[in-house]
Design a protein around this motif. Structure first.
Motif, PDB file in Angstrom:
ATOM      1  N   ARG A  98       0.815  -1.232   0.000  1.00 31.56           N
ATOM      2  CA  ARG A  98       0.000   0.000   0.000  1.00 31.56           C
ATOM      3  C   ARG A  98       0.838   1.266   0.000  1.00 31.56           C
ATOM      4  NH1 ARG A  98      -4.693  -2.163   3.539  1.00 31.56           N
ATOM      5  NH2 ARG A  98      -5.945  -3.033   1.870  1.00 31.56           N
ATOM      6  N   SER A  99       2.056   1.195   0.505  1.00 27.89           N
ATOM      7  CA  SER A  99       2.898   2.392   0.474  1.00 27.89           C
ATOM      8  C   SER A  99       3.398   2.638  -0.949  1.00 27.89           C
ATOM      9  CB  SER A  99       4.068   2.263   1.447  1.00 27.89           C
ATOM     10  OG  SER A  99       4.936   1.220   1.045  1.00 27.89           O
ATOM     11  N   GLU A 100       3.437   1.583  -1.760  1.00 27.17           N
ATOM     12  CA  GLU A 100       3.860   1.716  -3.146  1.00 27.17           C
ATOM     13  C   GLU A 100       2.672   2.033  -4.065  1.00 27.17           C
ATOM     14  OE1 GLU A 100       5.956  -1.186  -6.360  1.00 27.17           O
ATOM     15  OE2 GLU A 100       6.701  -1.284  -4.302  1.00 27.17           O
ATOM     16  N   VAL A 101       1.535   1.381  -3.804  1.00 22.52           N
ATOM     17  CA  VAL A 101       0.323   1.592  -4.604  1.00 22.52           C
ATOM     18  C   VAL A 101      -0.837   1.810  -3.630  1.00 22.52           C
ATOM     19  CG1 VAL A 101      -1.207   0.671  -6.377  1.00 22.52           C
ATOM     20  CG2 VAL A 101       1.205   0.035  -6.403  1.00 22.52           C
ATOM     21  N   PRO A 102      -1.126   3.061  -3.291  1.00 24.04           N
ATOM     22  CA  PRO A 102      -2.253   3.342  -2.396  1.00 24.04           C
ATOM     23  C   PRO A 102      -3.573   2.868  -3.025  1.00 24.04           C
ATOM     24  CG  PRO A 102      -0.869   5.282  -2.672  1.00 24.04           C
ATOM     25  CD  PRO A 102      -0.406   4.270  -3.674  1.00 24.04           C
ATOM     26  N   PRO A 103      -4.569   2.533  -2.205  1.00 22.27           N
ATOM     27  CA  PRO A 103      -5.837   2.034  -2.738  1.00 22.27           C
ATOM     28  C   PRO A 103      -6.468   2.928  -3.804  1.00 22.27           C
ATOM     29  CG  PRO A 103      -5.765   1.723  -0.375  1.00 22.27           C
ATOM     30  CD  PRO A 103      -4.539   2.517  -0.742  1.00 22.27           C
ATOM     31  N   LYS A 104      -6.450   4.223  -3.595  1.00 21.65           N
ATOM     32  CA  LYS A 104      -7.063   5.126  -4.582  1.00 21.65           C
ATOM     33  C   LYS A 104      -6.337   5.065  -5.925  1.00 21.65           C
ATOM     34  CE  LYS A 104      -9.074   8.405  -1.348  1.00 21.65           C
ATOM     35  NZ  LYS A 104      -9.116   9.799  -0.897  1.00 21.65           N
ATOM     36  N   VAL A 105      -5.031   4.875  -5.879  1.00 23.16           N
ATOM     37  CA  VAL A 105      -4.249   4.750  -7.115  1.00 23.16           C
ATOM     38  C   VAL A 105      -4.612   3.450  -7.822  1.00 23.16           C
ATOM     39  CG1 VAL A 105      -1.915   4.483  -8.076  1.00 23.16           C
ATOM     40  CG2 VAL A 105      -2.357   6.203  -6.305  1.00 23.16           C
ATOM     41  N   ALA A 106      -4.703   2.354  -7.065  1.00 27.74           N
ATOM     42  CA  ALA A 106      -5.062   1.062  -7.649  1.00 27.74           C
ATOM     43  C   ALA A 106      -6.417   1.151  -8.352  1.00 27.74           C
ATOM     44  CB  ALA A 106      -5.093  -0.018  -6.567  1.00 27.74           C
ATOM     45  N   ILE A 107      -7.382   1.761  -7.688  1.00 31.87           N
ATOM     46  CA  ILE A 107      -8.727   1.892  -8.261  1.00 31.87           C
ATOM     47  C   ILE A 107      -8.706   2.797  -9.483  1.00 31.87           C
ATOM     48  CG2 ILE A 107     -11.047   2.799  -7.837  1.00 31.87           C
ATOM     49  CD1 ILE A 107     -10.648   1.874  -4.873  1.00 31.87           C
ATOM     50  N   ASN A 108      -8.076   3.951  -9.356  1.00 29.15           N
ATOM     51  CA  ASN A 108      -8.058   4.903 -10.458  1.00 29.15           C
ATOM     52  C   ASN A 108      -7.340   4.346 -11.686  1.00 29.15           C
ATOM     53  OD1 ASN A 108      -8.761   7.548 -11.459  1.00 29.15           O
ATOM     54  ND2 ASN A 108      -6.564   7.985 -11.427  1.00 29.15           N
ATOM     55  N   GLU A 109      -6.231   3.659 -11.482  1.00 28.64           N
ATOM     56  CA  GLU A 109      -5.491   3.087 -12.609  1.00 28.64           C
ATOM     57  C   GLU A 109      -6.334   2.043 -13.345  1.00 28.64           C
ATOM     58  OE1 GLU A 109      -2.417   3.546 -14.128  1.00 28.64           O
ATOM     59  OE2 GLU A 109      -2.316   5.404 -12.998  1.00 28.64           O
ATOM     60  N   ALA A 110      -7.037   1.192 -12.599  1.00 31.97           N
ATOM     61  CA  ALA A 110      -7.891   0.178 -13.236  1.00 31.97           C
ATOM     62  C   ALA A 110      -9.032   0.832 -14.013  1.00 31.97           C
ATOM     63  CB  ALA A 110      -8.438  -0.789 -12.189  1.00 31.97           C
ATOM     64  N   ILE A 111      -9.603   1.886 -13.454  1.00 31.73           N
ATOM     65  CA  ILE A 111     -10.677   2.608 -14.146  1.00 31.73           C
ATOM     66  C   ILE A 111     -10.144   3.215 -15.438  1.00 31.73           C
ATOM     67  CG2 ILE A 111     -12.184   4.646 -14.029  1.00 31.73           C
ATOM     68  CD1 ILE A 111     -12.425   4.039 -10.968  1.00 31.73           C
ATOM     69  N   GLU A 112      -8.980   3.829 -15.385  1.00 30.53           N
ATOM     70  CA  GLU A 112      -8.395   4.446 -16.583  1.00 30.53           C
ATOM     71  C   GLU A 112      -8.077   3.399 -17.646  1.00 30.53           C
ATOM     72  OE1 GLU A 112      -8.302   7.706 -17.343  1.00 30.53           O
ATOM     73  OE2 GLU A 112      -9.409   7.889 -15.464  1.00 30.53           O
ATOM     74  N   LEU A 113      -7.573   2.235 -17.243  1.00 29.55           N
ATOM     75  CA  LEU A 113      -7.325   1.163 -18.212  1.00 29.55           C
ATOM     76  C   LEU A 113      -8.634   0.761 -18.892  1.00 29.55           C
ATOM     77  CD1 LEU A 113      -4.855  -1.128 -16.239  1.00 29.55           C
ATOM     78  CD2 LEU A 113      -4.322   0.222 -18.290  1.00 29.55           C
ATOM     79  N   ALA A 114      -9.681   0.605 -18.092  1.00 25.94           N
ATOM     80  CA  ALA A 114     -10.978   0.207 -18.642  1.00 25.94           C
ATOM     81  C   ALA A 114     -11.521   1.272 -19.591  1.00 25.94           C
ATOM     82  CB  ALA A 114     -11.961  -0.059 -17.505  1.00 25.94           C
ATOM     83  N   LYS A 115     -11.381   2.530 -19.218  1.00 28.71           N
ATOM     84  CA  LYS A 115     -11.852   3.616 -20.095  1.00 28.71           C
ATOM     85  C   LYS A 115     -11.080   3.641 -21.408  1.00 28.71           C
ATOM     86  CE  LYS A 115     -13.368   7.031 -16.673  1.00 28.71           C
ATOM     87  NZ  LYS A 115     -13.016   8.357 -16.121  1.00 28.71           N
ATOM     88  N   ASN A 116      -9.767   3.414 -21.329  1.00 24.92           N
ATOM     89  CA  ASN A 116      -8.927   3.481 -22.525  1.00 24.92           C
ATOM     90  C   ASN A 116      -9.099   2.297 -23.456  1.00 24.92           C
ATOM     91  OD1 ASN A 116      -7.767   5.932 -21.786  1.00 24.92           O
ATOM     92  ND2 ASN A 116      -6.069   4.974 -20.724  1.00 24.92           N
ATOM     93  N   TYR A 117      -9.338   1.122 -22.909  1.00 25.36           N
ATOM     94  CA  TYR A 117      -9.342  -0.087 -23.728  1.00 25.36           C
ATOM     95  C   TYR A 117     -10.689  -0.800 -23.779  1.00 25.36           C
ATOM     96  CZ  TYR A 117      -4.302   0.493 -23.517  1.00 25.36           C
ATOM     97  OH  TYR A 117      -3.027   1.006 -23.616  1.00 25.36           O
ATOM     98  N   GLY A 118     -11.615  -0.455 -22.908  1.00 20.48           N
ATOM     99  CA  GLY A 118     -12.891  -1.158 -22.833  1.00 20.48           C
ATOM    100  C   GLY A 118     -14.013  -0.435 -23.562  1.00 20.48           C
ATOM    101  N   GLY A 119     -15.212  -0.849 -23.249  1.00 21.62           N
ATOM    102  CA  GLY A 119     -16.405  -0.268 -23.853  1.00 21.62           C
ATOM    103  C   GLY A 119     -16.841   1.000 -23.143  1.00 21.62           C
ATOM    104  N   PRO A 120     -17.949   1.579 -23.600  1.00 25.24           N
ATOM    105  CA  PRO A 120     -18.396   2.860 -23.049  1.00 25.24           C
ATOM    106  C   PRO A 120     -18.776   2.812 -21.568  1.00 25.24           C
ATOM    107  CG  PRO A 120     -19.984   2.000 -24.642  1.00 25.24           C
ATOM    108  CD  PRO A 120     -18.799   1.106 -24.686  1.00 25.24           C
ATOM    109  N   ASN A 121     -19.155   1.660 -21.057  1.00 24.75           N
ATOM    110  CA  ASN A 121     -19.535   1.552 -19.646  1.00 24.75           C
ATOM    111  C   ASN A 121     -18.490   0.854 -18.790  1.00 24.75           C
ATOM    112  OD1 ASN A 121     -22.148   2.780 -19.903  1.00 24.75           O
ATOM    113  ND2 ASN A 121     -22.786   0.933 -20.972  1.00 24.75           N
TER     114      ASN A 121
END
Length: 171
Positions: A98-121
């Motif tokens: 968690r000191s390397e990847v805080p929870p908010k970073v983990a969540i935000n990064e996954a959301i950004e990956l999904a937005k960039n490579y996934g569908g509209p939802n």
């Protein structure tokens, strides 16, 4: 693109291909090829390798968590991009340092990956599932202020993601 975001993108692309071919291709070969093609000068290749190794090492646990957090979406019915963005996000949220990847970073990064490579939802779906898991964990680090923001006020509160438990309608 930040190096760790690029690293996560390479892991997502590699997991996608591996998953697309029903996990019958050699994941190490896929990852090596994608690192050469998409991240030839990446300065943290060990981050990519460790992330992939650890996601695969925790895959069964992560998939069980996905099934519990999104019971209306069996794992094999979740779009491949979304499924693997969730795997990355859940690994980092639950098992990474968690000191390397805080929870908010983990969540935000996954959301950004999904937005960039996934569908509209995809972003909303990933946000909903990871938000559910994060709340069940007791929202660790919720009140922590990143070192670079200490003494500053977040003027627009735009850094926090709204948690929505919506399923992608296009899947």
């Amino acid at each position: 693109m930040a190096t760790r975001h690029l690293a996560r993108s390479i892991v997502l692309q590699s997991l996608y291909e591996w998953d697309f071919y029903n996990q019958k291709k050699d994941l190490a070969d896929i990852l090596e090829r994608n690192m050469k093609e998409f991240g030839p000068g990446i300065d943290e290749p060990e981050f990519v390798l460790n992330l992939m190794k650890n996601i695969i090492g925790h895959k069964k646990e992560i998939d069980n968590i996905i099934e519990k957090a999104a019971p209306e979406w069996p794992i094999d019915q979740i779009a491949i991009v979304d499924r693997n963005a969730l795997r990355i996000g859940l690994y980092e949220l639950l098992f990474a340092n968690r000191s390397e990847v805080p929870p908010k970073v983990a969540i935000n990064e996954a959301i950004e990956l999904a937005k960039n490579y996934g569908g509209p939802n995809s972003g909303k779906f990933i946000n909903g599932v990871l938000g559910t898991v994060y709340r069940e964990l007791g929202e660790p680090g919720k009140d922590d202020t990143p070192p670079h923001q200490k003494g500053e006020q977040n003027k627009d509160n735009g850094g926090d993601k709204t948690i929505e438990a919506k399923s992608p309608k296009s899947k």
